[in-house]
Design an enzyme around this catalytic site. Structure first.
Site, short mmCIF file in Angstrom:
data_model
loop_
_atom_site.label_atom_id
_atom_site.label_comp_id
_atom_site.label_asym_id
_atom_site.label_seq_id
_atom_site.Cartn_x
_atom_site.Cartn_y
_atom_site.Cartn_z
N ARG A 273 81.87 32.06 13.99
CA ARG A 273 82.05 31.05 15.05
C ARG A 273 82.92 29.88 14.59
O ARG A 273 83.64 29.30 15.41
CB ARG A 273 80.69 30.55 15.54
CG ARG A 273 80.02 31.58 16.43
CD ARG A 273 78.70 31.11 16.96
NE ARG A 273 78.31 31.93 18.11
CZ ARG A 273 77.10 31.96 18.63
NH1 ARG A 273 76.15 31.23 18.12
NH2 ARG A 273 76.85 32.72 19.67
N GLY B 297 74.42 35.34 25.60
CA GLY B 297 73.94 34.96 26.93
C GLY B 297 75.09 34.73 27.90
O GLY B 297 75.06 35.15 29.05
#
Ligand code: AMP
Length: 397
Positions: free
Chosen positions: A37, A377
């Site tokens: 990330r 998500g």
């Protein structure tokens, strides 16, 4: 294509730019164990620095729930980012995030400098999209950039609230890339378009199944969620994961697939175990033939071949959710066969974040996929066809 303004559409020279990133990385004893990330955030940060912005970075990390939990400080991220960028990332260690340290650090910035704020979830208002914290964040900047795809499905202060108090709000390169890949795959796919769904529960992927049945040529359902379909078809599933309340829904989806002319593939065999353990006794049985006391923990070899062949005929494949309990080596073969098929095809292959991304990376196929989403998500909500609040909040082109 995304119709939102991006960092390419603005001039940040001399301006204070607040850039919301997703630095929610796994930490063990203060060490970052997976920096994907951070690496994914670099292109936008470099662009803003090169353009002469005063770059103020912010992110959440874990779930401190409104309290300053020292283990969830972003301090280690500042150190690693400094190394990755070859430039100091000054850490503003305020428990209130926008406090004296942050204000002084921003005040002292020159063009091209970088400051990182403390974990935004140290503030209780963050996840409630409260006004006071949104205003605090906005007070630090002239321009807002949202590059945090991983939280784009949430309306929080640091990605949505803040935009109400800043004139210019745009998206960064990572956000743009995620939306372009996922958006093109789902809404403008090269066909045949095959979606592979797995993971634990039908209930968490209801809207994904519904939405994808309107788009795909073939829908493959494996993993724990497939047993609810087996049960609905009158099979025995033993102790396998089952959501009995969703059997009717499963039948409805099978009907919808027929109506739409979508091929819906379910497992034809399963690897079953007498215990939820890597040491369990195992055997392979046909769909719906799981004896009492046994549970299905992976798709069987015939199913793996069936799914892999379906994936090989596709021009676009979207995959979300493992085919079995891949965390235990004994039950990873199904997930691995599918991952290998995707790695070997020339099709556009898009991997939803979360467990599927972890599985593909763990199995060593990460660099063979067209795109691995950084948001579990968020990518799921995207596949449901929902508008993501973090994207919607950016200025239109
Ligand atoms: P999800 O978050 O819904 O994508 O689920 C991912 C989890 O589902 C992983 O941790 C897998 O181990 C688990 N899973 C996949 N297949 C099964 C299965 N047959 N039985 C139990 N858990 C499963």
């Amino acid at each position: 294509m995304l119709n939102k303004k991006s960092v390419d559409d603005i001039n940040v020279k001399g301006k204070r730019v607040l850039c919301r990133c997703d630095f929610n990385v796994p930490l063990i004893d203060g060490k970052i164990t997976d920096e994907n990330r951070l690496v994914a955030a670099l292109p936008t940060i470099k662009k803003l620095v090169a353009d002469g912005g005063k770059v103020i970075l912010c992110s959440h990390l874990g779930k401190p729930k409104g309290v300053a939990v020292p283990e969830l400080s972003l301090a280690p991220v500042a150190v690693r980012l400094s190394e990755l960028l070859g430039q100091e990332v000054k850490f503003a260690a305020d428990d209130v995030v926008v406090g004296p340290n942050a204000k002084a650090a921003v005040e002292a910035m020159n063009d091209g400098d970088i400051v990182l704020l403390e974990n935004t979830r140290y503030r209780a208002e963050e996840t409630k999209n409260g006004e006071a914290f949104s205003k605090d964040l906005a007070s630090l900047c002239d321009v807002f950039v949202n590059d945090a795809f991983g939280t784009a499905h949430r309306a929080h202060c640091s990605n949505v609230g803040v935009t109400q108090f800043v004139d210019t709000a745009v998206v960064g390169y990572l956000m743009q890339k995620e939306i372009d890949f996922l958006g093109n795959a789902v809404n403008n796919p090269e066909r045949p378009f095959v979606a592979i769904l797995g993971g634990a529960k039908v209930s968490s992927k209801i809207s994904v199944i519904e939405n994808l049945l309107d788009k795909v040529d073939t829908l493959i359902i494996g993993g724990g969620m497939s047993y609810t379909f087996s049960k609905a078809l009158g099979g025995n599933v033993g102790n396998s994961l089952l959501e009995a309340d969703y059997c009717d829904y499963a039948l409805k989806m099978l009907d919808k697939a027929k109506e739409k002319g979508v091929e819906l593939l379910l497992p034809i065999d399963n690897l079953i175990a007498d215990d939820f353990s890597n040491d369990a006794n195992t055997q392979i049985v046909g769909r719906g033939e799981i004896p009492d006391g046994w549970e299905g923990l992976d798709i069987g070899p015939k199913t793996a071949e069936l799914f892999a062949n379906a994936a090989k005929t596709a021009k676009t494949v979207v995959w979300n959710g493992p085919m079995g309990c891949f965390e235990m080596p004994k039950f990873a073969a199904g997930t691995e066969t599918v991952a290998k098929a995707l790695a070997e095809t020339d099709a556009v292959t898009i991997i939803g974040g979360g467990d599927s991304a972890a599985a593909v990376n763990q199995l060593g196929y990460g660099d063979k996929m067209t795109h691995i989403s950084t948001g579990g998500g968020a990518s799921l909500e995207f596949l449901e066809g929902k508008e993501l609040p973090g994207v919607a909040a950016a200025n239109d082109k």
